[in-house]
Design an enzyme around this catalytic site. Structure first.
Site, PDB file in Angstrom:
ATOM      1  N   LYS A 274       0.847  -1.209   0.000  1.00  0.00           N
ATOM      2  CA  LYS A 274       0.000   0.000   0.000  1.00  0.00           C
ATOM      3  C   LYS A 274       0.879   1.255   0.000  1.00  0.00           C
ATOM      4  O   LYS A 274       1.670   1.470   0.917  1.00  0.00           O
ATOM      5  CB  LYS A 274      -0.909  -0.006   1.233  1.00  0.00           C
ATOM      6  CG  LYS A 274      -1.689   1.299   1.455  1.00  0.00           C
ATOM      7  CD  LYS A 274      -2.615   1.211   2.681  1.00  0.00           C
ATOM      8  CE  LYS A 274      -3.253   2.559   3.014  1.00  0.00           C
ATOM      9  NZ  LYS A 274      -4.126   2.520   4.210  1.00  0.00           N
ATOM     10  N   ASP A 279      -2.708  10.052   3.977  1.00  0.00           N
ATOM     11  CA  ASP A 279      -4.108   9.657   4.123  1.00  0.00           C
ATOM     12  C   ASP A 279      -4.844  10.654   5.013  1.00  0.00           C
ATOM     13  O   ASP A 279      -4.773  10.571   6.242  1.00  0.00           O
ATOM     14  CB  ASP A 279      -4.172   8.238   4.725  1.00  0.00           C
ATOM     15  CG  ASP A 279      -5.602   7.741   4.873  1.00  0.00           C
ATOM     16  OD1 ASP A 279      -6.522   8.393   4.328  1.00  0.00           O
ATOM     17  OD2 ASP A 279      -5.791   6.680   5.512  1.00  0.00           O
ATOM     18  N   LYS A 286     -10.258  12.524   8.535  1.00  0.00           N
ATOM     19  CA  LYS A 286      -9.753  12.082   9.849  1.00  0.00           C
ATOM     20  C   LYS A 286      -9.724  13.271  10.815  1.00  0.00           C
ATOM     21  O   LYS A 286      -9.608  14.413  10.374  1.00  0.00           O
ATOM     22  CB  LYS A 286      -8.320  11.557   9.693  1.00  0.00           C
ATOM     23  CG  LYS A 286      -8.222  10.184   9.067  1.00  0.00           C
ATOM     24  CD  LYS A 286      -6.780   9.721   9.030  1.00  0.00           C
ATOM     25  CE  LYS A 286      -6.645   8.369   8.347  1.00  0.00           C
ATOM     26  NZ  LYS A 286      -7.293   7.268   9.069  1.00  0.00           N
ATOM     27  N   ASP A 297       1.518   6.283   5.748  1.00  0.00           N
ATOM     28  CA  ASP A 297       0.569   5.313   5.204  1.00  0.00           C
ATOM     29  C   ASP A 297       1.095   4.623   3.939  1.00  0.00           C
ATOM     30  O   ASP A 297       0.386   3.841   3.307  1.00  0.00           O
ATOM     31  CB  ASP A 297      -0.775   6.013   4.928  1.00  0.00           C
ATOM     32  CG  ASP A 297      -1.963   5.092   5.127  1.00  0.00           C
ATOM     33  OD1 ASP A 297      -1.809   4.052   5.786  1.00  0.00           O
ATOM     34  OD2 ASP A 297      -3.047   5.401   4.599  1.00  0.00           O
ATOM     35  N   ASP A 356     -12.304   6.813   4.026  1.00  0.00           N
ATOM     36  CA  ASP A 356     -11.063   6.586   4.773  1.00  0.00           C
ATOM     37  C   ASP A 356     -10.625   5.117   4.703  1.00  0.00           C
ATOM     38  O   ASP A 356      -9.506   4.786   5.078  1.00  0.00           O
ATOM     39  CB  ASP A 356     -11.259   7.024   6.236  1.00  0.00           C
ATOM     40  CG  ASP A 356      -9.941   7.213   6.965  1.00  0.00           C
ATOM     41  OD1 ASP A 356      -8.895   7.211   6.298  1.00  0.00           O
ATOM     42  OD2 ASP A 356      -9.974   7.360   8.199  1.00  0.00           O
ATOM     43  N   GLU A 358      -9.510   3.484   2.301  1.00  0.00           N
ATOM     44  CA  GLU A 358      -9.025   3.623   0.921  1.00  0.00           C
ATOM     45  C   GLU A 358      -7.956   2.589   0.559  1.00  0.00           C
ATOM     46  O   GLU A 358      -7.782   2.276  -0.610  1.00  0.00           O
ATOM     47  CB  GLU A 358      -8.464   5.040   0.702  1.00  0.00           C
ATOM     48  CG  GLU A 358      -7.016   5.275   1.139  1.00  0.00           C
ATOM     49  CD  GLU A 358      -6.771   5.100   2.629  1.00  0.00           C
ATOM     50  OE1 GLU A 358      -7.743   5.148   3.405  1.00  0.00           O
ATOM     51  OE2 GLU A 358      -5.612   4.888   3.041  1.00  0.00           O
ATOM     52  N   ARG A 360      -7.748  -0.642   0.997  1.00  0.00           N
ATOM     53  CA  ARG A 360      -8.290  -1.851   0.362  1.00  0.00           C
ATOM     54  C   ARG A 360      -8.704  -1.575  -1.091  1.00  0.00           C
ATOM     55  O   ARG A 360      -8.669  -2.456  -1.934  1.00  0.00           O
ATOM     56  CB  ARG A 360      -9.443  -2.395   1.206  1.00  0.00           C
ATOM     57  CG  ARG A 360     -10.604  -1.467   1.362  1.00  0.00           C
ATOM     58  CD  ARG A 360     -11.487  -1.820   2.569  1.00  0.00           C
ATOM     59  NE  ARG A 360     -10.893  -1.367   3.826  1.00  0.00           N
ATOM     60  CZ  ARG A 360     -11.438  -1.548   5.025  1.00  0.00           C
ATOM     61  NH1 ARG A 360     -12.576  -2.202   5.149  1.00  0.00           N
ATOM     62  NH2 ARG A 360     -10.840  -1.116   6.108  1.00  0.00           N
TER      63      ARG A 360
HETATM   64  N1  BES Z   1      -4.366   4.298   7.067  1.00  0.00           N
HETATM   65  C1  BES Z   1      -5.494   3.972   7.845  1.00  0.00           C
HETATM   66  C2  BES Z   1      -5.214   2.926   8.908  1.00  0.00           C
HETATM   67  C3  BES Z   1      -4.331   3.332  10.069  1.00  0.00           C
HETATM   68  C4  BES Z   1      -4.902   3.808  11.217  1.00  0.00           C
HETATM   69  C5  BES Z   1      -2.985   3.143  10.015  1.00  0.00           C
HETATM   70  C6  BES Z   1      -4.096   4.129  12.291  1.00  0.00           C
HETATM   71  C7  BES Z   1      -2.190   3.460  11.086  1.00  0.00           C
HETATM   72  C8  BES Z   1      -2.744   3.953  12.226  1.00  0.00           C
HETATM   73  C9  BES Z   1      -6.617   3.433   6.969  1.00  0.00           C
HETATM   74  O1  BES Z   1      -6.665   3.920   5.681  1.00  0.00           O
HETATM   75  C10 BES Z   1      -7.888   3.794   7.646  1.00  0.00           C
HETATM   76  O2  BES Z   1      -8.146   4.969   7.764  1.00  0.00           O
HETATM   77  N2  BES Z   1      -8.652   2.805   8.065  1.00  0.00           N
HETATM   78  C11 BES Z   1      -9.858   3.032   8.771  1.00  0.00           C
HETATM   79  C12 BES Z   1     -10.863   2.045   8.279  1.00  0.00           C
HETATM   80  C13 BES Z   1     -12.261   2.326   8.749  1.00  0.00           C
HETATM   81  C14 BES Z   1     -12.797   3.577   8.089  1.00  0.00           C
HETATM   82  C15 BES Z   1     -13.115   1.135   8.419  1.00  0.00           C
HETATM   83  C16 BES Z   1      -9.591   2.829  10.262  1.00  0.00           C
HETATM   84  O3  BES Z   1      -8.852   1.923  10.610  1.00  0.00           O
HETATM   85  O4  BES Z   1     -10.116   3.613  11.051  1.00  0.00           O
HETATM   86 ZN    ZN Z   2      -4.804   4.575   4.892  1.00  0.00          ZN
HETATM   87 ZN    ZN Z   3      -7.747   5.747   5.530  1.00  0.00          ZN
END
Ligand code: BES
Ligand code: ZN
Ligand code: ZN
Length: 511
Positions: A274, A279, A286, A297, A356, A358, A360
């Site tokens: 990825k 992000d 966020k 990210d 968010d 994104e 996947r």
């Molecule tokens: N890049 C984030 C995941 C992340 C969170 C990495 C904290 C490192 C530390 C990812 O893109 C994300 O935002 N995931 C969301 C998914 C949710 C919206 C289902 C998450 O984990 O909150």
């Molecule tokens: Zn992310």
């Molecule tokens: Zn995200």
């Protein structure tokens, strides 16, 4: 650091002038520590005084008499470093990590006394051969000596320590094996440092174009095949996932591909990382606090590209293809909206409930494209995918989800050997049901419960029957377990795990 010279010698160490001469000592309960006979008298004296037991990280520092008499060392300082107790039945991976940690201690000791060069007398251990000992120590020193000072323009002082310029490994026998381990340690550590460098770069310093530039340079240096799918081509190919994530950004997306094939026909491993260079969350923005960390990210992409650097240098017997879907996730005026429906490269449609989620979406296209194009024997993706994995496993284990037990076990072994442990989580139809959509084939979030697994469930729609493993490094890509050779900030996680997986590969094992 990157430019550190690492060499070996089997000449007597007394003859070398050096800033720091290092010996390693293992602890023996209620007895003087085991060490080289050159320092035995000093160690015994310190032990009798109760000053040194050889415990892990314990240090005995002294200065050889001046002027140096005959048979005395020409080193300016001598350090005996404790390794702790190492039982004959000790787990090999644990011993390697103890040695890496010792290397980290040595890097810190050099920094303290501003040593530019050091000689390490390799210990002979019952549990590990000279090759492993040399590799682990070199990894530990180089990874512990890592620093990122690129943007320290006006606050950088002339007196700032710039790291170790030269390390010499001294051994009495097996110099060939020591050399082999040393080279491997150097190649692995430099690859990890490359990944850390990429990750340290902020969102305006490392974009999809920088990923492409790094990959192209690797290709030119090592004779790898390079290809970059640009936005126009993505549109023609129907890569709706990465295009949707990129919609709100001013920087175009790129799908970067590097291929290494050995001279002799072999199996192929596909690595997908990825590469979200920042992000923001997109329209599902966020919270502001801590958002700057989302420059990390792209650590999955960095791990994959850094592993390719080592692959290019080592030229293993296994074919390796790396794909990095790279873009930032921004909330610009044309950004993808919650509720939008997209179509991926393999025709699967998805309802975007949360912009968010994104990672996947870009990985879906990359996995489907990579599997269709290269027909790999197995595929491993690596991504800072979910906050949920930090809740579940903290910062000490990378989450692992796989549709193949043999691949999962191989990865677990490779990770353990690297000091980068993995913990497997399940994936079955119940989790897959959580991402069923009323309006499309799937939706991009599966509710609060089991967030790491439902993210993997999304990815499972793009791998078909190919043996596949997904590594969620959201908890380990930075703030990873405190160790002497893991600095604050990005860890470079999974680079050495991948290099172990490749080195240990046995043809036909997944058949
Ligand atoms: N890049 C984030 C995941 C992340 C969170 C990495 C904290 C490192 C530390 C990812 O893109 C994300 O935002 N995931 C969301 C998914 C949710 C919206 C289902 C998450 O984990 O909150
Ligand atoms: Zn992310
Ligand atoms: Zn995200």
């Amino acid at each position: 650091m990157e430019t550190t010279r690492v060499t070996t010698t089997d000449k007597p160490v007394d003859s070398f002038e050096t800033d720091l001469l290092v010996y390693l000592a293992t602890r023996i309960k209620d007895r003087a520590p085991r060490c080289d006979k050159a320092v035995m008298a000093q160690v015994k004296k310190a032990f009798d005084l109760g000053d040194f037991k050889g415990k892990k990280g314990e240090q005995l520092f002294y200065y050889p008499q001046v002027p140096a008499k005959e048979k005395q060392s020409s080193a300016r300082r001598i350090l005996v470093l404790g390794l702790g107790e190492i039982a004959p039945q000790e787990d090999g991976a644990m011993v390697c990590d103890t040695l890496r940690e010792a290397g980290g201690h040595l890097a810190a000791a050099c920094k303290k006394i501003r040593a530019k060069e050091m000689i390490i007398c390799l210990p002979s251990l019952d549990t590990q051969g000279p090759e492993q000992v040399a590799q682990s120590l070199v990894e530990g020193v180089l990874l512990g000596d890592y620093r990122f000072t690129k943007y320290k323009e006006t606050t950088k002082k002339k007196t700032d320590y710039e790291g170790i310029a030269a390390i010499k490994l001294a051994c009495k026998t097996s110099v060939k094996l020591v050399r082999k381990g040393m080279i491997r340690g150097k190649v692995c550590a430099r690859a990890v440092c490359a990944a850390r460098d990429m990750a340290h770069e902020p969102g305006n310093g490392w974009t999809s174009a920088d990923f492409a530039g790094f990959a192209k340079t690797l290709a030119n240096t090592h004779g790898l095949d390079y290809r970059c799918i640009e936005k126009k081509e993505m549109e023609k190919m129907g890569m709706g996932g990465i295009l949707a994530v990129n919609q709100g950004s001013a920087i175009p997306p790129r799908m970067i591909i590097l291929e290494y094939q050995p001279a002799k026909k072999s199996e192929t491993l596909l690595l997908v990382g990825k590469g979200v260079t920042f992000d923001s969350g997109g329209i599902s923005l966020k919270p502001g606090a801590g958002m700057e960390e989302m420059k990390y990210d792209m650590c999955g992409g960095a791990a994959v590209l850094a592993a390719m650097q080592a692959v290019g240098e080592e030229k293993p017997d296994l074919g390796v293809v790396a794909i990095i879907p790279a873009t930032d996730n921004m909330p610009g005026g044309s950004a993808v909206r919650p509720g939008d429906i997209i179509q991926h490269f393999n025709q699967v449609t998805a309802e975007i409930v949360n912009t968010d989620a994104e990672g996947r979406m870009i990985l879906g296209d990359a996995l489907a494209y990579g599997i269709k194009t290269f027909k790999p024997d197995c595929v491993v993706d690596v991504a800072t995918l979910t906050g949920a994995v930090v809740i579940g496993l903290g910062h000490h284990y990378t989450g692992l989800i796989s549709n193949n037990d043999t691949l999962a076990k191989s990865l677990e072994a490779a990770g353990k050997q690297a000091g980068e442990p993995l913990w497997r989580l399940p994936l079955n139809k119940h989790y897959k049901k959580q991402i069923e959509s009323k309006v499309a084939d799937i939706k991009n979030i599966g509710g609060k419960a089991g967030g790491t697994i439902t993210a993997a469930a999304y990815l499972s729609h793009f791998v078909g029957k190919t043996p596949w493993a997904h590594l969620d490094i959201a908890g380990t890509a930075w703030d990873f377990t405190k160790k002497t050779y893991i600095p604050k900030g990005p860890s470079g996680i999974c680079v050495r795990t991948f290099l172990n997986l490749i080195k240990n590969w046995k043809t036909g094992k997944l058949k």
